[in-house]
Design a protein around this motif. Structure first.
Motif, short mmCIF file in Angstrom:
data_model
loop_
_atom_site.label_atom_id
_atom_site.label_comp_id
_atom_site.label_asym_id
_atom_site.label_seq_id
_atom_site.Cartn_x
_atom_site.Cartn_y
_atom_site.Cartn_z
N PRO A 1 -9.73 -2.13 7.86
CA PRO A 1 -8.57 -2.71 8.55
C PRO A 1 -8.93 -3.13 9.98
CG PRO A 1 -8.36 -0.34 8.44
CD PRO A 1 -9.56 -0.69 7.62
N PRO A 2 -8.27 -4.16 10.49
CA PRO A 2 -8.55 -4.61 11.85
C PRO A 2 -7.99 -3.64 12.88
CG PRO A 2 -6.70 -5.83 10.98
CD PRO A 2 -7.21 -4.96 9.86
N PRO A 3 -8.65 -3.52 14.02
CA PRO A 3 -8.07 -2.72 15.09
C PRO A 3 -6.86 -3.45 15.69
CG PRO A 3 -10.12 -3.78 15.80
CD PRO A 3 -9.98 -4.05 14.35
N PRO A 4 -5.99 -2.72 16.39
CA PRO A 4 -6.08 -1.30 16.72
C PRO A 4 -5.56 -0.40 15.60
CG PRO A 4 -4.13 -2.23 17.74
CD PRO A 4 -4.84 -3.38 17.09
N VAL A 5 -6.01 0.85 15.61
CA VAL A 5 -5.61 1.82 14.59
C VAL A 5 -4.10 2.09 14.66
CG1 VAL A 5 -6.03 4.16 13.74
CG2 VAL A 5 -7.89 2.86 14.76
N GLU A 6 -3.50 1.82 15.82
CA GLU A 6 -2.09 2.11 16.02
C GLU A 6 -1.17 1.04 15.46
OE1 GLU A 6 -4.33 1.61 18.30
OE2 GLU A 6 -4.56 3.35 19.63
N ALA A 7 -1.72 -0.11 15.04
CA ALA A 7 -0.90 -1.24 14.62
C ALA A 7 -0.05 -0.89 13.41
CB ALA A 7 -1.78 -2.45 14.32
N ALA A 8 1.25 -1.18 13.49
CA ALA A 8 2.16 -0.84 12.40
C ALA A 8 1.79 -1.56 11.11
CB ALA A 8 3.59 -1.17 12.80
N GLY A 9 1.17 -2.72 11.20
CA GLY A 9 0.83 -3.47 10.00
C GLY A 9 -0.29 -2.87 9.17
N SER A 10 -1.13 -2.04 9.79
CA SER A 10 -2.26 -1.47 9.05
C SER A 10 -2.42 0.03 9.29
CB SER A 10 -3.56 -2.17 9.44
OG SER A 10 -3.80 -2.06 10.84
N SER A 11 -1.55 0.64 10.07
CA SER A 11 -1.73 2.05 10.44
C SER A 11 -1.72 2.99 9.25
CB SER A 11 -0.63 2.47 11.43
OG SER A 11 0.65 2.40 10.81
N LEU A 12 -0.97 2.64 8.20
CA LEU A 12 -0.86 3.54 7.05
C LEU A 12 -2.04 3.43 6.09
CD1 LEU A 12 2.96 3.47 6.30
CD2 LEU A 12 1.65 5.08 7.67
#
Length: 245
Positions: free
Chosen positions: A86-97
């Motif tokens: 997944p692309p950063p950032p790790v906090e992004a709601a689109g990929s955090s899960l």
């Protein structure tokens, strides 16, 4: 893929992005399935790669537009390697899960008996909080009995290998031997290492015991209903306040 004693036959890449990982998987001469949420990402591959047309038309490759979790829920296929990029950032709601314990539980159901999941977490120690890295490590360790961790060669992030079966120690020479020539060339495309064996020796020297990444706080884990990585603001503000006090 090189960490598997038996050559892999099928790989799954979740998050196509620039296509680097999907392209690398195909360099092994195996079937590669890439799942991408945004339809236009596939169309952007020629911007990054001169051989993009060949990658897209490769008969061993498939690019599927879908949500990664939904694809895992619906497919009946099993994969020898499952690569999360997944692309950063790790906090992004689109990929955090894609770092959650719930996601890992689903992912392991789609792995072959000795399959390996590879998770890269982009992480910069000088800037990001260690707690999120620890939360990812705990979420993985609670679902997979065997997890190994390596600091990225470029210094940005950490690579996790997780499996239901033991991932035994292996030498740089053996890892190199297991790779087809095309995969070795692909491995060195973005590195200053002169040989694949030198690359692997460097990589193996960066291993971290998974226990060293597990904090004393069990609540530091990522789940679908408690996305620890998304709720970072107060923690970071508090940390800065303590450092300035």
């Amino acid at each position: 893929m090189a960490f598997q004693e038996t050559p892999p036959k099928k790989g799954l890449v979740i998050c196509l992005g620039m296509g680097t990982t999907h392209r690398s998987t195909l360099s092994w001469g195996i079937e590669s399935v890439a799942v991408e949420l945004v339809p236009s990402v596939k169309d952007a591959l020629p911007y990054f790669w001169d051989d993009a047309a060949g990658v897209i038309k490769n008969p061993r490759g498939r690019i599927i537009v879908d949500d990664g979790k939904r694809f895992l829920q619906r497919t009946k296929e099993r994969f020898d390697v499952l690569i999360l990029d997944p692309p950063p950032p790790v906090e992004a709601a689109g990929s955090s899960l894609l770092y959650s314990r719930d996601f890992y539980r689903l992912a392991k159901q789609r792995l072959s008996p000795k399959g390996i999941l590879q998770q890269w977490i982009p992480y910069e120690p000088r800037r990001d909080e260690e707690a999120i890295l620890c939360a990812v490590a705990r979420s993985l360790s609670e679902e997979f009995p065997h997890v190994r961790a390596f600091r990225s060669i470029g210094g940005l992030g950490c690579h996790f290998l997780a499996s239901q079966e033991n991932i035994p120690p292996v030498t740089a020479a053996e890892l190199t031997r297991r790779m087809p020539p095309e995969a070795q060339r692909d491995l060195l495309e973005w590195t200053l290492n002169t040989t694949a064996q030198n690359y692997w020796a460097n990589f193996l020297s960066r291993e971290i015991p998974i226990e060293a990444l597990l904090s004393d706080t069990p609540a530091e884990r990522i789940t679908d209903d408690r996305p620890f990585n998304e709720y970072f603001l107060i923690r970071r503000l508090w940390k800065r306040w303590k450092q300035s006090s």
